[in-house]
Each structure stands twice: as structure tokens, then as C-alpha cells.
Write a protein that holds these residues in place. Structure first.
Motif, PDB file in Angstrom:
ATOM      1  N   VAL A  64     -18.414   5.972  -5.489  1.00  0.00           N
ATOM      2  CA  VAL A  64     -17.154   6.307  -4.810  1.00  0.00           C
ATOM      3  C   VAL A  64     -16.579   4.992  -4.300  1.00  0.00           C
ATOM      4  O   VAL A  64     -17.180   4.319  -3.466  1.00  0.00           O
ATOM      5  CB  VAL A  64     -17.391   7.290  -3.644  1.00  0.00           C
ATOM      6  CG1 VAL A  64     -16.081   7.550  -2.900  1.00  0.00           C
ATOM      7  CG2 VAL A  64     -18.004   8.587  -4.144  1.00  0.00           C
ATOM      8  N   ARG A  65     -15.429   4.599  -4.830  1.00  0.00           N
ATOM      9  CA  ARG A  65     -14.851   3.295  -4.496  1.00  0.00           C
ATOM     10  C   ARG A  65     -13.423   3.464  -4.006  1.00  0.00           C
ATOM     11  O   ARG A  65     -12.739   4.427  -4.360  1.00  0.00           O
ATOM     12  CB  ARG A  65     -14.855   2.369  -5.722  1.00  0.00           C
ATOM     13  CG  ARG A  65     -16.214   2.181  -6.368  1.00  0.00           C
ATOM     14  CD  ARG A  65     -17.257   1.609  -5.412  1.00  0.00           C
ATOM     15  NE  ARG A  65     -16.926   0.259  -4.992  1.00  0.00           N
ATOM     16  CZ  ARG A  65     -17.355  -0.839  -5.610  1.00  0.00           C
ATOM     17  NH1 ARG A  65     -18.104  -0.737  -6.689  1.00  0.00           N
ATOM     18  NH2 ARG A  65     -17.036  -2.030  -5.149  1.00  0.00           N
ATOM     19  N   ILE A  66     -12.989   2.501  -3.208  1.00  0.00           N
ATOM     20  CA  ILE A  66     -11.605   2.508  -2.736  1.00  0.00           C
ATOM     21  C   ILE A  66     -10.962   1.156  -3.036  1.00  0.00           C
ATOM     22  O   ILE A  66     -11.637   0.127  -3.069  1.00  0.00           O
ATOM     23  CB  ILE A  66     -11.500   2.832  -1.228  1.00  0.00           C
ATOM     24  CG1 ILE A  66     -12.249   1.792  -0.391  1.00  0.00           C
ATOM     25  CG2 ILE A  66     -12.028   4.234  -0.956  1.00  0.00           C
ATOM     26  CD1 ILE A  66     -12.072   1.971   1.112  1.00  0.00           C
ATOM     27  N   SER A  67      -9.657   1.191  -3.265  1.00  0.00           N
ATOM     28  CA  SER A  67      -8.896  -0.044  -3.494  1.00  0.00           C
ATOM     29  C   SER A  67      -7.536   0.100  -2.826  1.00  0.00           C
ATOM     30  O   SER A  67      -6.985   1.195  -2.723  1.00  0.00           O
ATOM     31  CB  SER A  67      -8.738  -0.307  -4.990  1.00  0.00           C
ATOM     32  OG  SER A  67      -8.058   0.769  -5.618  1.00  0.00           O
ATOM     33  N   SER A  68      -7.007  -1.017  -2.368  1.00  0.00           N
ATOM     34  CA  SER A  68      -5.731  -0.996  -1.645  1.00  0.00           C
ATOM     35  C   SER A  68      -4.604  -1.522  -2.510  1.00  0.00           C
ATOM     36  O   SER A  68      -4.823  -2.219  -3.509  1.00  0.00           O
ATOM     37  CB  SER A  68      -5.838  -1.820  -0.359  1.00  0.00           C
ATOM     38  OG  SER A  68      -6.081  -3.181  -0.679  1.00  0.00           O
ATOM     39  N   ASN A  69      -3.387  -1.198  -2.096  1.00  0.00           N
ATOM     40  CA  ASN A  69      -2.203  -1.659  -2.808  1.00  0.00           C
ATOM     41  C   ASN A  69      -1.029  -1.575  -1.849  1.00  0.00           C
ATOM     42  O   ASN A  69      -1.139  -1.020  -0.751  1.00  0.00           O
ATOM     43  CB  ASN A  69      -1.957  -0.808  -4.055  1.00  0.00           C
ATOM     44  CG  ASN A  69      -1.092  -1.521  -5.074  1.00  0.00           C
ATOM     45  OD1 ASN A  69      -0.541  -2.588  -4.811  1.00  0.00           O
ATOM     46  ND2 ASN A  69      -0.960  -0.922  -6.251  1.00  0.00           N
ATOM     47  N   GLU A  70       0.088  -2.126  -2.292  1.00  0.00           N
ATOM     48  CA  GLU A  70       1.316  -2.066  -1.498  1.00  0.00           C
ATOM     49  C   GLU A  70       2.426  -1.634  -2.437  1.00  0.00           C
ATOM     50  O   GLU A  70       2.653  -2.270  -3.462  1.00  0.00           O
ATOM     51  CB  GLU A  70       1.607  -3.433  -0.907  1.00  0.00           C
ATOM     52  CG  GLU A  70       2.709  -3.457   0.123  1.00  0.00           C
ATOM     53  CD  GLU A  70       2.800  -4.819   0.776  1.00  0.00           C
ATOM     54  OE1 GLU A  70       3.817  -5.503   0.528  1.00  0.00           O
ATOM     55  OE2 GLU A  70       1.852  -5.210   1.503  1.00  0.00           O
ATOM     56  N   LEU A  71       3.082  -0.538  -2.115  1.00  0.00           N
ATOM     57  CA  LEU A  71       4.092   0.026  -2.998  1.00  0.00           C
ATOM     58  C   LEU A  71       5.447   0.083  -2.299  1.00  0.00           C
ATOM     59  O   LEU A  71       5.531  -0.055  -1.080  1.00  0.00           O
ATOM     60  CB  LEU A  71       3.660   1.421  -3.456  1.00  0.00           C
ATOM     61  CG  LEU A  71       2.313   1.473  -4.169  1.00  0.00           C
ATOM     62  CD1 LEU A  71       1.936   2.903  -4.486  1.00  0.00           C
ATOM     63  CD2 LEU A  71       2.331   0.635  -5.440  1.00  0.00           C
ATOM     64  N   GLU A  72       6.464   0.289  -3.080  1.00  0.00           N
ATOM     65  CA  GLU A  72       7.824   0.289  -2.560  1.00  0.00           C
ATOM     66  C   GLU A  72       8.485   1.651  -2.773  1.00  0.00           C
ATOM     67  O   GLU A  72       8.181   2.343  -3.747  1.00  0.00           O
ATOM     68  CB  GLU A  72       8.663  -0.796  -3.262  1.00  0.00           C
ATOM     69  CG  GLU A  72       8.135  -2.192  -3.028  1.00  0.00           C
ATOM     70  CD  GLU A  72       8.908  -3.237  -3.813  1.00  0.00           C
ATOM     71  OE1 GLU A  72       9.531  -2.852  -4.832  1.00  0.00           O
ATOM     72  OE2 GLU A  72       8.892  -4.405  -3.410  1.00  0.00           O
ATOM     73  N   TYR A  73       9.359   2.000  -1.860  1.00  0.00           N
ATOM     74  CA  TYR A  73      10.123   3.240  -2.030  1.00  0.00           C
ATOM     75  C   TYR A  73      11.505   3.058  -1.424  1.00  0.00           C
ATOM     76  O   TYR A  73      11.724   2.203  -0.564  1.00  0.00           O
ATOM     77  CB  TYR A  73       9.404   4.425  -1.392  1.00  0.00           C
ATOM     78  CG  TYR A  73       9.310   4.373   0.112  1.00  0.00           C
ATOM     79  CD1 TYR A  73      10.239   5.033   0.906  1.00  0.00           C
ATOM     80  CD2 TYR A  73       8.282   3.663   0.732  1.00  0.00           C
ATOM     81  CE1 TYR A  73      10.161   4.986   2.280  1.00  0.00           C
ATOM     82  CE2 TYR A  73       8.196   3.606   2.112  1.00  0.00           C
ATOM     83  CZ  TYR A  73       9.131   4.264   2.879  1.00  0.00           C
ATOM     84  OH  TYR A  73       9.051   4.210   4.240  1.00  0.00           O
ATOM     85  N   ASP A  74      12.424   3.857  -1.893  1.00  0.00           N
ATOM     86  CA  ASP A  74      13.796   3.829  -1.414  1.00  0.00           C
ATOM     87  C   ASP A  74      13.818   4.469  -0.032  1.00  0.00           C
ATOM     88  O   ASP A  74      13.414   5.614   0.142  1.00  0.00           O
ATOM     89  CB  ASP A  74      14.679   4.609  -2.398  1.00  0.00           C
ATOM     90  CG  ASP A  74      16.152   4.568  -1.997  1.00  0.00           C
ATOM     91  OD1 ASP A  74      16.442   4.245  -0.834  1.00  0.00           O
ATOM     92  OD2 ASP A  74      16.985   4.873  -2.855  1.00  0.00           O
ATOM     93  N   SER A  75      14.299   3.741   0.948  1.00  0.00           N
ATOM     94  CA  SER A  75      14.285   4.254   2.325  1.00  0.00           C
ATOM     95  C   SER A  75      15.081   5.542   2.466  1.00  0.00           C
ATOM     96  O   SER A  75      14.882   6.306   3.398  1.00  0.00           O
ATOM     97  CB  SER A  75      14.848   3.203   3.279  1.00  0.00           C
ATOM     98  OG  SER A  75      16.200   2.913   2.964  1.00  0.00           O
TER      99      SER A  75
END
Length: 202
Positions: A64-75
Motif C-alpha cells: 500500500v503506497r502513497i504519492s503526492s502531486n499538485e494539480l490545477e483547477y479553474d477557480s
């Protein structure tokens, strides 16, 4: 003379009784030893089986592993997060044109269950960081507005979303995924891939 014979017979009988008792005592002692040996063998076997089960459980939970990220969305449309959770990023058409709306960021952690077992009660524990705003289980059609996921089957993923946060915040807050295995034991895994059992501290 008859008294002597009687006495001798009595003594002989007593000797026979004593010898019989001793033999029975030895036999009983051997039976006790045998039972004790069998008990030790059973305990050793039970401990071996339990040890193998513990080792197998540890092998499984480490998948069981976790990974992070940074995503974008229209406000203007934060609920369009399903699209970026599914595709890895959401960049609206307006962003590439003059007068585009602001593009906001969301920090996410994806949990992947690479084990052969289902895991339950998935939640994140962090230092000085609020709970995630949404969870997106793979294959879902909408975001779940919750901070805990009840079940994640083998081979499936779930994305935990912190709105208006950057990925760095997740590392600074030492985010850990806590979950239960099939036996109900609680585990924690972090972004560095460390997995430990946490039953005693929860």
C-alpha cells in the motif's frame, strides 16, 4: 512358623505394591513428559503459523503506497475536479486565452492498494493541516465530500484532495495514510514509503 510366613508374605506384598506404584509413577511421569512435549510442539507450530501470518501481513501492507502531486483547477468550477483526478490535470481552455479565469491549485495524495487484500478505514493524519476536502476513488463519477474512505479493494486507487493547497504543504505536515488490514490491525504509511503498525498509538 506360620507367623513368619505371614510376615514374609506381607513384606513381599508390600514390596510388590511399592514396585507397582513406582512403575506406575514412572509410566505416569513418561505420560506427563509426552503430553508436555506435545504441548510444546503445538505451541511451536502455532507460533510458527502466527509468525508466517505476521510476515505475510507485513509484506501485503507494504504494497500500500502513497504519492503526492499538485494539480490545477479553474477557480470558477472547483467541482470539475473529477476530470483532473481522473486525467492527472485539468487545464481549462480559458487559461490559454486572454482574460482567462484564475487557475487554482490543489494538493493531492493518491493511495494505491497494491496488495492482494482489501484495506479499510483509510484516513490521513497530518501535523497542523486540515483533513482533505474530497476523495476521488478510481472509477467514480463524482467527488466524495468526506475525509475517510471506508474500503479500497486490491489494485485500486483513491485520490485525497486538499483544495487551495500546494504539494509542499503535504510533506511539511508529514502526511500519513492510516488504514486497517483484513485482520483489523491499523497501519500507517508515509510519503517516503515507511510503513509501521500503529494499533498501540491510535
Amino acid at each position: 512358623m506360620s507367623d513368619a510366613i505371614v510376615a514374609i508374605g506381607t513384606v513381599a506384598t508390600l514390596i510388590l505394591i511399592v514396585m507397582t506404584v513406582r512403575q506406575q509413577g514412572k509410566a505416569l511421569g513418561l505420560q506427563i513428559q509426552q503430553l508436555e512435549h506435545e504441548r510444546r510442539v503445538r505451541e511451536a507450530e502455532r507460533e510458527r503459523v502466527e509468525q508466517e501470518a505476521r510476515q505475510q501481513r507485513q509484506v501485503q501492507v507494504r504494497r500500500v503506497r502513497i504519492s503526492s502531486n499538485e494539480l490545477e483547477y479553474d477557480s470558477a468550477s472547483p467541482y470539475g475536479l473529477v476530470a483532473f483526478a481522473a486525467m492527472g490535470s485539468l487545464i481549462t481552455e480559458e487559461r490559454s486565452h486572454p482574460g482567462a479565469r484564475n487557475v487554482w491549485q490543489a494538493a493531492v495524495i493518491t493511495a494505491r492498494n497494491g496488495s492482494d487484500m482489501g484495506i479499510r478505514n483509510l484516513s490521513f493524519h497530518t501535523e497542523k493541516l486540515e483533513r482533505p476536502d474530497y476523495i476521488y476513488p478510481s472509477g467514480a463519477t463524482e467527488l466524495l465530500k468526506t475525509y475517510e474512505l471506508g474500503h479500497l479493494p486490491p489494485g485500486r486507487e483513491a485520490t485525497f484532495i486538499w483544495m487551495d493547497r500546494v504539494e509542499r504543504a503535504l510533506h511539511s505536515a508529514k502526511a500519513e495514510l492510516h488504514f486497517s488490514d483484513e485482520d483489523g490491525h491499523r497501519w500507517a504509511t508515509d510519503l517516503q514509503g515507511n510503513t509501521v503498525r500503529v494499533d498501540q498509538v491510535e
